[in-house]
Write a protein that holds these residues in place. Structure first.
Motif, mmCIF file in Angstrom:
data_model
loop_
_atom_site.group_PDB
_atom_site.id
_atom_site.type_symbol
_atom_site.label_atom_id
_atom_site.label_comp_id
_atom_site.label_asym_id
_atom_site.label_seq_id
_atom_site.Cartn_x
_atom_site.Cartn_y
_atom_site.Cartn_z
ATOM 1 N N ARG A 157 -1.212 -8.405 8.828
ATOM 2 C CA ARG A 157 -2.136 -8.699 7.723
ATOM 3 C C ARG A 157 -3.400 -9.387 8.231
ATOM 4 N N TYR A 179 0.846 -1.187 0.000
ATOM 5 C CA TYR A 179 0.000 0.000 0.000
ATOM 6 C C TYR A 179 0.883 1.237 0.000
ATOM 7 N N GLU A 217 -8.644 -6.119 -0.186
ATOM 8 C CA GLU A 217 -7.693 -7.162 -0.594
ATOM 9 C C GLU A 217 -8.321 -8.526 -0.440
ATOM 10 N N GLU A 228 -13.270 2.478 2.310
ATOM 11 C CA GLU A 228 -12.024 1.816 1.957
ATOM 12 C C GLU A 228 -11.872 1.775 0.447
ATOM 13 N N GLN A 229 -10.685 2.100 -0.042
ATOM 14 C CA GLN A 229 -10.471 2.200 -1.481
ATOM 15 C C GLN A 229 -10.284 0.848 -2.136
ATOM 16 N N VAL A 246 -2.449 5.893 4.178
ATOM 17 C CA VAL A 246 -1.947 4.900 3.224
ATOM 18 C C VAL A 246 -2.936 3.748 3.058
ATOM 19 N N LEU A 247 -3.472 3.244 4.157
ATOM 20 C CA LEU A 247 -4.446 2.149 4.113
ATOM 21 C C LEU A 247 -5.637 2.522 4.989
ATOM 22 N N LEU A 284 2.138 -4.984 3.748
ATOM 23 C CA LEU A 284 1.198 -5.628 4.666
ATOM 24 C C LEU A 284 1.653 -7.025 5.061
ATOM 25 N N HIS A 332 -1.138 -1.025 -4.223
ATOM 26 C CA HIS A 332 -2.397 -0.282 -4.133
ATOM 27 C C HIS A 332 -2.059 1.160 -3.761
ATOM 28 N N SER A 333 -2.385 2.080 -4.639
ATOM 29 C CA SER A 333 -2.061 3.490 -4.409
ATOM 30 C C SER A 333 -3.280 4.230 -3.891
ATOM 31 N N ALA A 334 -3.136 4.865 -2.739
ATOM 32 C CA ALA A 334 -4.226 5.649 -2.163
ATOM 33 C C ALA A 334 -4.376 6.946 -2.951
#
Length: 241
Positions: free
Chosen positions: A130, A7, A239, A235-236, A228-229, A20, A87-89
């Motif tokens: 995680r 992330y 996973e 939530e973007q 970042v997460l 993660l 995963h880019s915020a």
């Protein structure tokens, strides 16, 4: 099973990256941040590194040193990614930040806070991050209405009161996770956020309700952290695996 992702979030100061799989953070300067999207093909990679070298050399940097640093960082990032998804915020404006909670805890929030704090302390001591994130995601799927500021502050006040009886240290990670779990139990979920700052380098965890960061230190009036997460209703990326 899909390996846990990487992330990342970017700002003009660089990029903050959370692995993660290990729970480790990496804070990149603006030069290294540009390598997060480096092509995988050898020629394309070399061309991208040369382009970045030329850019920074034009500002007066030593091109040989820049090229060597970029090549080293690219190798480090390759090892970090290891065929995993990054995963880019998305960019977010600075949030409104609230400090010591003003809402008084209810009997319901006190009961939920005791369960949430006990669960947070246990999870963070026995499970890799995680798996803790997986539990937090599961809690975020409980039914309810997103918390208002006063809802979240009441839960935070209850968690702080419960934490006063704990003989060990309750840091931001334990406290924020406890609020996230307890708020979900009350039916008024918040968002749990993991992020970092650049100067000085440091990771942080917090909760957000109704667009406000809840219960922060008075010294953080100018909010320095990059999300970042995010776990919760906004939530973007979810996973799988």
């Amino acid at each position: 099973m899909t390996p846990p992702g990487i992330y990342a979030a970017r700002s003009p100061a660089g990029a903050a990256v959370l692995d993660l799989a290990t729970g480790r953070w990496k804070v990149l300067d603006p030069i290294a941040a540009g390598l997060l999207d480096l092509p995988t093909g050898r020629r394309e990679r070399e061309a991208a590194i040369e382009e970045a070298t030329a850019h920074w050399a034009a500002t007066g940097a030593d091109p040989d040193r820049v090229r060597a640093d970029l090549t080293r960082v690219a190798a480090d990032l390759d090892h970090l990614r290891a065929d995993r998804t990054v995963h880019s915020a998305p960019p977010t404006p600075p949030p409104a930040v609230r400090f010591a909670p003003t809402a008084r805890p209810t009997a319901r929030s006190r009961a939920a806070a005791g369960v949430g704090l006990a669960a947070a302390l246990l999870l963070l001591r026995i499970l890799p991050i995680r798996h803790v994130v997986a539990v937090a995601r599961a809690a975020a799927r409980l039914p309810g209405r997103p918390a208002r500021v006063q809802d979240a502050e009441a839960v935070l006040a209850a968690v702080l009161a419960a934490g006063a009886w704990w003989p060990g240290r309750v840091a931001c990670l334990e406290e924020s996770l406890a609020v996230h779990l307890a708020a979900a139990l009350t039916g008024h979920p918040v968002r749990w956020v993991l992020g970092a700052r650049f100067v000085p380098h440091g990771a942080h965890a917090w909760v957000v309700a109704d667009g406000h960061v809840i219960g922060q230190d008075e010294n953080d009036r100018v909010w320095p952290y990059l999300p970042v997460l995010t776990i919760g209703s906004f939530e973007q990326v979810a996973e799988r695996g």
